[in-house]
Design a protein around this motif. Structure first.
Motif, PDB file in Angstrom:
ATOM      1  N   LEU A  67      -2.501   4.865  -2.307  1.00  0.00           N
ATOM      2  CA  LEU A  67      -2.737   3.414  -2.351  1.00  0.00           C
ATOM      3  C   LEU A  67      -1.556   2.645  -2.945  1.00  0.00           C
ATOM      4  CD1 LEU A  67      -6.524   3.360  -3.377  1.00  0.00           C
ATOM      5  CD2 LEU A  67      -5.531   3.286  -1.095  1.00  0.00           C
ATOM      6  N   LYS A  68      -0.905   3.264  -3.951  1.00  0.00           N
ATOM      7  CA  LYS A  68       0.241   2.575  -4.586  1.00  0.00           C
ATOM      8  C   LYS A  68       1.373   2.375  -3.589  1.00  0.00           C
ATOM      9  CE  LYS A  68       0.459   3.269  -9.524  1.00  0.00           C
ATOM     10  NZ  LYS A  68       0.556   4.445 -10.365  1.00  0.00           N
ATOM     11  N   LYS A  69       1.681   3.465  -2.877  1.00  0.00           N
ATOM     12  CA  LYS A  69       2.762   3.392  -1.880  1.00  0.00           C
ATOM     13  C   LYS A  69       2.424   2.353  -0.816  1.00  0.00           C
ATOM     14  CE  LYS A  69       4.715   8.040  -1.844  1.00  0.00           C
ATOM     15  NZ  LYS A  69       4.621   9.327  -1.188  1.00  0.00           N
ATOM     16  N   LEU A  70       1.153   2.336  -0.436  1.00  0.00           N
ATOM     17  CA  LEU A  70       0.735   1.394   0.607  1.00  0.00           C
ATOM     18  C   LEU A  70       0.874  -0.047   0.125  1.00  0.00           C
ATOM     19  CD1 LEU A  70      -2.356   3.349   1.951  1.00  0.00           C
ATOM     20  CD2 LEU A  70      -0.334   2.726   3.280  1.00  0.00           C
TER      21      LEU A  70
ATOM     22  N   LEU B  15       3.020  -2.938   1.780  1.00  0.00           N
ATOM     23  CA  LEU B  15       2.313  -4.094   2.348  1.00  0.00           C
ATOM     24  C   LEU B  15       2.842  -5.423   1.801  1.00  0.00           C
ATOM     25  CD1 LEU B  15      -1.287  -2.594   2.446  1.00  0.00           C
ATOM     26  CD2 LEU B  15       0.037  -3.360   4.412  1.00  0.00           C
ATOM     27  N   LYS B  16       3.497  -5.351   0.635  1.00  0.00           N
ATOM     28  CA  LYS B  16       4.089  -6.573   0.081  1.00  0.00           C
ATOM     29  C   LYS B  16       5.138  -7.140   1.025  1.00  0.00           C
ATOM     30  CE  LYS B  16       3.520  -5.667  -4.802  1.00  0.00           C
ATOM     31  NZ  LYS B  16       4.164  -4.836  -5.798  1.00  0.00           N
TER      32      LYS B  16
ATOM     33  N   PRO C 207      -0.483  -8.569  11.026  1.00  0.00           N
ATOM     34  CA  PRO C 207      -0.231  -8.480  12.470  1.00  0.00           C
ATOM     35  C   PRO C 207      -1.111  -9.432  13.282  1.00  0.00           C
ATOM     36  CG  PRO C 207      -0.935  -6.345  11.561  1.00  0.00           C
ATOM     37  CD  PRO C 207      -1.083  -7.358  10.471  1.00  0.00           C
ATOM     38  N   ASN C 208      -2.181  -9.928  12.658  1.00  0.00           N
ATOM     39  CA  ASN C 208      -3.067 -10.823  13.396  1.00  0.00           C
ATOM     40  C   ASN C 208      -2.632 -12.286  13.297  1.00  0.00           C
ATOM     41  OD1 ASN C 208      -5.480 -11.339  14.954  1.00  0.00           O
ATOM     42  ND2 ASN C 208      -6.296 -12.283  13.091  1.00  0.00           N
ATOM     43  N   CYS C 209      -2.385 -12.776  12.040  1.00  0.00           N
ATOM     44  CA  CYS C 209      -2.088 -14.211  11.908  1.00  0.00           C
ATOM     45  C   CYS C 209      -0.669 -14.468  11.438  1.00  0.00           C
ATOM     46  CB  CYS C 209      -3.096 -14.878  10.974  1.00  0.00           C
ATOM     47  SG  CYS C 209      -2.912 -14.366   9.256  1.00  0.00           S
ATOM     48  N   GLY C 210       0.053 -13.408  11.072  1.00  0.00           N
ATOM     49  CA  GLY C 210       1.454 -13.576  10.683  1.00  0.00           C
ATOM     50  C   GLY C 210       1.635 -14.001   9.229  1.00  0.00           C
ATOM     51  N   ALA C 211       0.533 -14.179   8.486  1.00  0.00           N
ATOM     52  CA  ALA C 211       0.654 -14.626   7.087  1.00  0.00           C
ATOM     53  C   ALA C 211       1.389 -13.578   6.252  1.00  0.00           C
ATOM     54  CB  ALA C 211      -0.734 -14.883   6.516  1.00  0.00           C
ATOM     55  N   LYS C 212       2.121 -14.070   5.239  1.00  0.00           N
ATOM     56  CA  LYS C 212       2.845 -13.147   4.354  1.00  0.00           C
ATOM     57  C   LYS C 212       2.149 -13.080   3.005  1.00  0.00           C
ATOM     58  CE  LYS C 212       7.292 -13.317   6.476  1.00  0.00           C
ATOM     59  NZ  LYS C 212       8.441 -14.170   6.653  1.00  0.00           N
ATOM     60  N   TYR C 213       2.332 -12.003   2.290  1.00  0.00           N
ATOM     61  CA  TYR C 213       1.725 -11.773   0.968  1.00  0.00           C
ATOM     62  C   TYR C 213       0.217 -12.037   1.023  1.00  0.00           C
ATOM     63  CZ  TYR C 213       6.630 -12.750   0.136  1.00  0.00           C
ATOM     64  OH  TYR C 213       7.986 -12.758   0.228  1.00  0.00           O
ATOM     65  N   SER C 214      -0.420 -11.669   2.099  1.00  0.00           N
ATOM     66  CA  SER C 214      -1.816 -12.076   2.275  1.00  0.00           C
ATOM     67  C   SER C 214      -2.807 -10.922   2.165  1.00  0.00           C
ATOM     68  CB  SER C 214      -1.977 -12.725   3.658  1.00  0.00           C
ATOM     69  OG  SER C 214      -1.779 -11.735   4.649  1.00  0.00           O
ATOM     70  N   PHE C 215      -2.314  -9.699   1.912  1.00  0.00           N
ATOM     71  CA  PHE C 215      -3.245  -8.568   1.913  1.00  0.00           C
ATOM     72  C   PHE C 215      -3.931  -8.357   0.567  1.00  0.00           C
ATOM     73  CE2 PHE C 215      -0.376  -7.198   5.430  1.00  0.00           C
ATOM     74  CZ  PHE C 215      -1.338  -7.216   6.418  1.00  0.00           C
ATOM     75  N   THR C 216      -5.183  -7.966   0.628  1.00  0.00           N
ATOM     76  CA  THR C 216      -5.885  -7.526  -0.578  1.00  0.00           C
ATOM     77  C   THR C 216      -5.280  -6.178  -0.975  1.00  0.00           C
ATOM     78  OG1 THR C 216      -7.459  -6.306   0.756  1.00  0.00           O
ATOM     79  CG2 THR C 216      -8.087  -8.564   0.151  1.00  0.00           C
ATOM     80  N   PRO C 217      -5.496  -5.716  -2.213  1.00  0.00           N
ATOM     81  CA  PRO C 217      -5.018  -4.362  -2.533  1.00  0.00           C
ATOM     82  C   PRO C 217      -5.702  -3.352  -1.598  1.00  0.00           C
ATOM     83  CG  PRO C 217      -5.685  -5.526  -4.525  1.00  0.00           C
ATOM     84  CD  PRO C 217      -6.108  -6.391  -3.366  1.00  0.00           C
ATOM     85  N   ALA C 218      -4.964  -2.315  -1.246  1.00  0.00           N
ATOM     86  CA  ALA C 218      -5.548  -1.289  -0.373  1.00  0.00           C
ATOM     87  C   ALA C 218      -6.641  -0.534  -1.134  1.00  0.00           C
ATOM     88  CB  ALA C 218      -4.447  -0.326   0.068  1.00  0.00           C
ATOM     89  N   ARG C 219      -7.716  -0.191  -0.440  1.00  0.00           N
ATOM     90  CA  ARG C 219      -8.768   0.600  -1.080  1.00  0.00           C
ATOM     91  C   ARG C 219      -9.279   1.631  -0.077  1.00  0.00           C
ATOM     92  NH1 ARG C 219     -10.085  -4.051   0.842  1.00  0.00           N
ATOM     93  NH2 ARG C 219     -12.160  -4.599   1.558  1.00  0.00           N
ATOM     94  N   THR C 220      -9.899   2.665  -0.603  1.00  0.00           N
ATOM     95  CA  THR C 220     -10.309   3.715   0.332  1.00  0.00           C
ATOM     96  C   THR C 220     -11.735   3.497   0.821  1.00  0.00           C
ATOM     97  OG1 THR C 220     -10.838   5.057  -1.558  1.00  0.00           O
ATOM     98  CG2 THR C 220      -8.774   5.555  -0.442  1.00  0.00           C
TER      99      THR C 220
END
Ligand code: ATP
Length: 454
Positions: free
Chosen positions: A115-118, A122-123, A128-141
């Motif tokens: 998750l850390k590497k991801l 991801l930063k 890929p859908n809307c093109g927004a930057k810095y928009s991801f939640t932290p990755a979770r399993t």
């Protein structure tokens, strides 16, 4: 991305598969359900023929391979032992802007569950859908096994899982199979059956499903034989996929680097197929070491060691596992078989399926609906149907009927005409060459048996 050598795009394939009765969206009547697809009349035949070819090639042709059929629901301890309860997870992220959900490793473009590497990667990645930057939640399993309950009480003590792969049942029956068949190493156990994976992002038509069919082989070997056996089965898998019609230039091996491999695997490789979206995993082959049987021995408390009478050695066998999904393969087979050509100034679409896997082997087509011709044509149908799938069609012009059969890949069309009433013979048209031959009705079955022999 490599250009696919195939003639259909994903959209064209999906629509062709529906129009010609190969694959329909599950519950289409109710708006569908993501990741589930039904096989129509031709898809079901095609899939059955693929399964049957696999079984013949990997089970019947190998004296040291036997088959089993184990249940979809097993004691959950099995999935604890195999590691699926703790580690059969995929990383997921959401885009805070457009609310789309993704497989984190897919968006980040790195093959890891770390998750850390991801999060790091991801930063730097736009949605890929809307093109927004810095928009991801932290990755979770996310646990990918479907849960259910056995019996009327829905509590933790009664939780069970739909199997995420068929291999688990094979490992749990390894000792029973070995004992009852008196097999010596190396020997294999094969299984074909449904598996269920709650994929975060199913898609690409039937490439990534939530309900799929796997054909798996677990070959139990002496640790010293593992490398040779791995190489041997890797080659056999490549030979078989070509034997059912996949072209060499659409196939490649992708050896896994250390960080792509499961921690217990000594070596693993994918056979990739050149789908319209690039070369992607079709078949996975792994040297799983003694991981599986050791884990089941530990969890069950049973001795799963193998005693080699010749050398007096006792050890846990290594496992070589080739595993392939029927639907991923069916999709590749359809892409590879699809062809278009010009005949007499008109476009002809033809599925060039190998006769062994073609959904319909022959079609009986009376030239007219007149009762005397229909009667004879029905007799012809009755003479050849039964051992294989034959269609009977007396609607529309003969040209249209030929075209329809070409479009589902039928290798032989049998025309019953007015001369047939006199000469007791029919015209057999071969799909690829369109060559026509006059064959006596009483010799037709033997003629087809010979042509369809494999
Ligand atoms: P992927 O990396 O594409 O998720 P995987 O490495 O998890 O696949 P395996 O667990 O090795 O796949 O499964 C063996 C085979 O089963 C794959 O090579 C593929 O043909 C098939 N398969 C796996 N998952 C799916 C799925 N969700 N839908 C269709 N086929 C699948």
């Amino acid at each position: 991305m490599n250009e696919s050598k195939n003639k259909l795009s994903m959209e064209e394939l999906t629509s062709y598969a529906k129009r010609r009765g190969f694959v329909f969206q599950a519950s289409e009547l109710y708006g569908g359900i993501g990741g589930f697809w039904d096989l129509g009349p031709y898809g079901a035949e095609l899939a059955d023929n693929i399964k049957s070819s696999w079984w013949k090639f990997f089970v019947y042709k190998n004296a040291n391979v036997v088959g089993v059929n184990t249940t979809i629901i097993q004691n959950p301890k099995l999935w604890k032992a195999s590691g699926h309860i703790d580690t059969f997870v995929d990383p997921m992220v959401d885009c805070k802007e457009c609310k789309h959900r993704f497989r984190a490793d897919h968006v980040a473009g790195i093959d890891t569950n770390d998750l850390k590497k991801l999060d790091e990667k991801l930063k730097e990645t736009a949605c890929p859908n809307c093109g927004a930057k810095y928009s991801f939640t932290p990755a979770r399993t996310f646990q990918m096994m479907f849960k259910t309950y056995v019996g009327p009480i829905e509590d933790d003590a009664n939780v069970a899982y739909l199997r995420p792969e068929t291999a688990g049942g094979i490992f749990a029956q390894y000792e029973n199979v070995r004992e009852t068949t008196r097999k010596k190493l190396p020997f294999g156990i094969a299984q074909i059956g449904k598996a269920f994976r709650n994929e975060i992002t199913p898609g690409d038509f039937i490439f990534r499903l939530r309900e799929l069919t796997q054909m798996e082989l677990e070959v139990f070997v002496h640790p010293k034989q593992a490398k040779d056996q791995y190489d041997e089965w890797k080659q056999k898998c490549m030979d078989w996929v070509q034997s059912i019609g996949l072209s060499k230039e659409n196939l490649q091996y992708h050896d896994h680097a250390d960080d792509e491999r499961a921690h217990y695997a000594e070596a693993s490789v994918d056979i990739q197929y050149n789908y319209p979206f690039g070369f992607k995993e079709l078949y996975g082959i792994a040297n799983r070491t003694d991981y599986d049987l050791s884990a089941h021995a530990k969890e069950s408390g049973k001795d799963l060691t193998y005693f080699d009478e010749a050398t007096g050695e006792r050890f846990i066998p290594y496992v070589i596992e080739p595993s392939v999904g029927v639907e991923r393969l069916l999709m590749a087979v359809m892409l590879d078989a699809y062809d278009e050509e010009e005949v007499g100034g008109e476009k002809r679409v033809v599925m060039r399926f190998k006769p062994e896997i073609a959904p319909v082997k022959a079609a009986v087509l009376p030239l007219s609906k007149k009762p005397e011709l229909s009667g004879l044509a029905k007799d012809v149908f009755a003479k050849i149907a039964g051992d294989y799938n034959v269609e009977y069609d007396e609607t529309q012009s003969i040209g249209k009927r030929y075209r329809r059969q070409d479009e589902i890949g039928t290798p032989f069309c049998i025309t019953v005409d007015f001369d047939s009433l006199e000469d007791k013979a029919v015209t057999v048209r071969e799909r690829d060459t369109m060559k026509q031959e006059r064959i006596k009705i009483e010799e037709l079955k033997a003629y087809l048996d010979e042509k369809l022999k494999y």
